[in-house]
Design an enzyme around this catalytic site. Sequence first.
Site, PDB file in Angstrom:
ATOM      1  N   CYS A 136     -83.929  -2.625  53.354  1.00  0.00           N
ATOM      2  CA  CYS A 136     -83.569  -2.114  54.677  1.00  0.00           C
ATOM      3  C   CYS A 136     -84.338  -2.950  55.686  1.00  0.00           C
ATOM      4  CB  CYS A 136     -84.009  -0.666  54.852  1.00  0.00           C
ATOM      5  SG  CYS A 136     -83.279   0.448  53.651  1.00  0.00           S
ATOM      6  N   ARG A 157     -80.229  -7.367  55.974  1.00  0.00           N
ATOM      7  CA  ARG A 157     -80.995  -6.577  55.001  1.00  0.00           C
ATOM      8  C   ARG A 157     -80.335  -5.219  54.705  1.00  0.00           C
ATOM      9  NH1 ARG A 157     -86.097  -8.256  54.154  1.00  0.00           N
ATOM     10  NH2 ARG A 157     -86.692  -6.168  53.489  1.00  0.00           N
ATOM     11  N   TRP A 205     -79.907   0.083  53.942  1.00  0.00           N
ATOM     12  CA  TRP A 205     -79.128  -0.278  52.758  1.00  0.00           C
ATOM     13  C   TRP A 205     -79.453   0.826  51.764  1.00  0.00           C
ATOM     14  CZ3 TRP A 205     -75.445  -3.531  51.165  1.00  0.00           C
ATOM     15  CH2 TRP A 205     -75.287  -3.721  49.786  1.00  0.00           C
ATOM     16  N   ASN A 247     -88.791   1.209  54.301  1.00  0.00           N
ATOM     17  CA  ASN A 247     -88.025   0.320  53.428  1.00  0.00           C
ATOM     18  C   ASN A 247     -88.742   0.347  52.080  1.00  0.00           C
ATOM     19  OD1 ASN A 247     -86.622  -1.834  52.260  1.00  0.00           O
ATOM     20  ND2 ASN A 247     -88.035  -3.333  53.127  1.00  0.00           N
ATOM     21  N   GLY A 248     -88.019   0.682  51.013  1.00  0.00           N
ATOM     22  CA  GLY A 248     -88.658   0.728  49.696  1.00  0.00           C
ATOM     23  C   GLY A 248     -88.145   1.918  48.908  1.00  0.00           C
ATOM     24  N   GLU A 299     -71.172 -17.556  32.142  1.00  0.00           N
ATOM     25  CA  GLU A 299     -71.617 -17.314  33.516  1.00  0.00           C
ATOM     26  C   GLU A 299     -72.136 -18.620  34.143  1.00  0.00           C
ATOM     27  OE1 GLU A 299     -71.245 -15.224  35.677  1.00  0.00           O
ATOM     28  OE2 GLU A 299     -72.850 -15.468  37.132  1.00  0.00           O
ATOM     29  N   LYS A 350     -70.665 -20.277  37.527  1.00  0.00           N
ATOM     30  CA  LYS A 350     -71.499 -20.581  38.700  1.00  0.00           C
ATOM     31  C   LYS A 350     -71.256 -22.014  39.153  1.00  0.00           C
ATOM     32  CE  LYS A 350     -72.441 -17.650  39.937  1.00  0.00           C
ATOM     33  NZ  LYS A 350     -72.415 -16.240  39.705  1.00  0.00           N
ATOM     34  N   GLU A 365     -67.639 -22.512  40.657  1.00  0.00           N
ATOM     35  CA  GLU A 365     -67.294 -21.889  41.940  1.00  0.00           C
ATOM     36  C   GLU A 365     -68.012 -22.515  43.124  1.00  0.00           C
ATOM     37  OE1 GLU A 365     -67.981 -17.622  42.421  1.00  0.00           O
ATOM     38  OE2 GLU A 365     -69.820 -17.745  41.285  1.00  0.00           O
ATOM     39  N   HIS A 421     -63.175 -26.460  16.913  1.00  0.00           N
ATOM     40  CA  HIS A 421     -61.782 -26.008  16.784  1.00  0.00           C
ATOM     41  C   HIS A 421     -60.911 -26.519  17.930  1.00  0.00           C
ATOM     42  CE1 HIS A 421     -62.870 -23.607  13.363  1.00  0.00           C
ATOM     43  NE2 HIS A 421     -63.868 -23.066  14.058  1.00  0.00           N
ATOM     44  N   LYS A 437     -66.435 -12.657  48.924  1.00  0.00           N
ATOM     45  CA  LYS A 437     -67.496 -11.891  48.268  1.00  0.00           C
ATOM     46  C   LYS A 437     -66.934 -10.641  47.600  1.00  0.00           C
ATOM     47  CE  LYS A 437     -71.785 -11.060  47.255  1.00  0.00           C
ATOM     48  NZ  LYS A 437     -72.304 -11.871  46.124  1.00  0.00           N
TER      49      LYS A 437
HETATM   50  O1  M6R Z   1     -68.092  -6.994  43.150  1.00  0.00           O
HETATM   51  P1  M6R Z   1     -67.734  -7.300  41.725  1.00  0.00           P
HETATM   52  O2  M6R Z   1     -68.909  -7.399  40.833  1.00  0.00           O
HETATM   53  O3  M6R Z   1     -66.721  -6.325  41.179  1.00  0.00           O
HETATM   54  O4  M6R Z   1     -67.025  -8.700  41.792  1.00  0.00           O
HETATM   55  C1  M6R Z   1     -66.436  -9.273  40.661  1.00  0.00           C
HETATM   56  C2  M6R Z   1     -66.164 -10.745  40.861  1.00  0.00           C
HETATM   57  O5  M6R Z   1     -65.257 -10.930  41.907  1.00  0.00           O
HETATM   58  C3  M6R Z   1     -67.443 -11.536  41.147  1.00  0.00           C
HETATM   59  O6  M6R Z   1     -68.381 -11.364  40.134  1.00  0.00           O
HETATM   60  C4  M6R Z   1     -67.140 -13.029  41.269  1.00  0.00           C
HETATM   61  O7  M6R Z   1     -66.775 -13.517  40.030  1.00  0.00           O
HETATM   62  C5  M6R Z   1     -68.355 -13.777  41.853  1.00  0.00           C
HETATM   63  N1  M6R Z   1     -67.935 -14.680  42.857  1.00  0.00           N
HETATM   64  C6  M6R Z   1     -69.100 -14.570  40.843  1.00  0.00           C
HETATM   65  O8  M6R Z   1     -70.145 -15.309  41.380  1.00  0.00           O
END
Ligand code: M6R
Length: 596
Positions: free
Chosen positions: A2, A27, A71, A97-98, A469, A473, A476, A492, A591
């Site tokens: 927060c 925040r 938050w 905050n905490g 993952e 990363k 993307e 394979h 996002k």
């Molecule tokens: O908010 P969510 O965790 O449901 O989102 C899922 C995906 O859209 C999200 O993880 C996406 O793959 C990210 N951009 C990965 O970095």
Amino acid sequence: MCGIVGYTGSRQAVDILLDALKRLEYRGYDSAGIAVCGKGVQIFKDKGEISSLEKSLPRIHGTVGISHTRWATCGKPSKENAHPFADCTGRFALVHNGIIENHRQLRQKLESEGHRFTSETDTEVLVHLLEANFNGDVHSALRESLKEVKGTYAIAVASSDSNEIVAARMENPLVIGLGVGENLVASDVPALLNYTNKILHVMDGETAVISPDSVAIYDESGAEVKRNPSTVTWTIEDAEKGGFEHFMLKEILEGPSSIHNSLLGSLDGVEEGEFLQDVGFKSVKIVACGSSFHAAMIGKYVIENLSHIPTTLELASEYRYSHGTKESPLVILVTQSGETADTLAAAREARRRGCRTLAITNVVGSTITREVDEVFYTRAGPEIGVAATKTFLTQLVALSLLAMRMGFARRQLDHERLRILKAELRSMPRYVEAVIDGAQQIEGSVEMLAGARDAFFIGRNINFPTMLEGALKLKEISYIHAEGYAAGELKHGPLALLDSRTPVVAACIKDHTYDKMLSNVSEVAARDSPVIGIGYEDDMDLRSIVDRFIGIPKVDPIFSPIPITVVLQLLAYHTAKRKGCSIDKPRNLAKSVTVE
Ligand code: M6R
């Protein structure tokens, strides 16, 4: 996470408090509030962003005040749960905050003494404690109150009959801004920069008394601390990112504190059953999208290993179109935002099929929290970069805690193994810190990846999804084509694609798959692919067969995805930076994905 701001001086506090608070909106932004001391303490608060609070405010006069942008972590976002809070006499206003871990016990005690609570928050106990301990001096009352508190905090208190603000810090940031005839206190530097660049940092365990003309800081024993102010040269925009170039890097570096917050209060819940009280389900299904799906895949290994409960996985976008089975498993929905359309649809479908549902999410009050039977919050704080970083780590922590709970309650996990696992999780912030401190190790690897068009990320067992993952990363944010693969699957098919221009990143942890992983690394090297090996820091065998070696601390293999992920996040970040990509807002991505 927060944001808090306090002001004391000769100007109208409300204008400064609102302006400074807006600099902390990164925040948290689910509700906001302000308290101004003039004729008594006047408190105004509301659900929503600071701008909507601002629109509804009357003209308030007063030159001392505090403010807060929230938050939510304990209690949904609402007007009642917004800060500041007042005590029963209306003498004090307090922002925090905490997380106050022992708030339930404190609340019970205070209620039995006659204190009336108006919110669901952990914070409210602080202002009632202050009232109970007040004997004419606010600073002493706050110090006394904090002796009863277990948890983390940055606190600011204003009172009706004084122009002083009293503040305290434990594991949450707090800085004081020194002006001329006025002083401020805030969660972070950007809030202060319109007024001063002379900053005093408050340290853990310290308290402070701030008036228009003086600032005094005290250590835990009550002795005054002398500290020289520092001069900040950042712009406000730089300061919002903590001086970092990108939110993504800031958020990777927040990994240790996010993990710490995620564990707070929940580790004890494993035995006590504060979450997942009823473990009478026969199987588990985990449903998610993107990075959250990779966390789910890791979660399957952890749950099956620690509790022996059969666990299946489904992508949220597939689940709703699949055929249901007769069994009705516990369905765990993993979503950091709590707003992903596919995951929400899956939650509804799971309930329609008669399954019990549990959501793991980072956003208190998000849509998923209203669609499921139980919620487990990850408490990572807001994440602004599109690439999931600290939220992914805390999803792994949440799934581990749920797995430990299932294993313990189903008697698959004895006290001794549970003790070891808990100790290992408690050390996790330190392990991640060590990875971050050793980030210079990745430089050569970044060069290798930045020059490539394609890359492979391989691992086995629990670190197969970790490498999925890592590949996600990299693709993307750097737009390099990257594929995550189970190392045993290379032969394979994909082995045909390997050559000297295709780097391979391999996770080789000393578990039961280690020897097989070393063989896979040799196979890859034999095709001339440059290999980046990630392993325990003392692993000389791996070091001797790879082109670049990145060491991580020796964690229990079951938690190794956490530090390995941090290496992969740093690799992706620095590679994208080297290529000049738009890191926080990669092309075509959002996002929160609210369309199916
Ligand atoms: O908010 P969510 O965790 O449901 O989102 C899922 C995906 O859209 C999200 O993880 C996406 O793959 C990210 N951009 C990965 O970095």
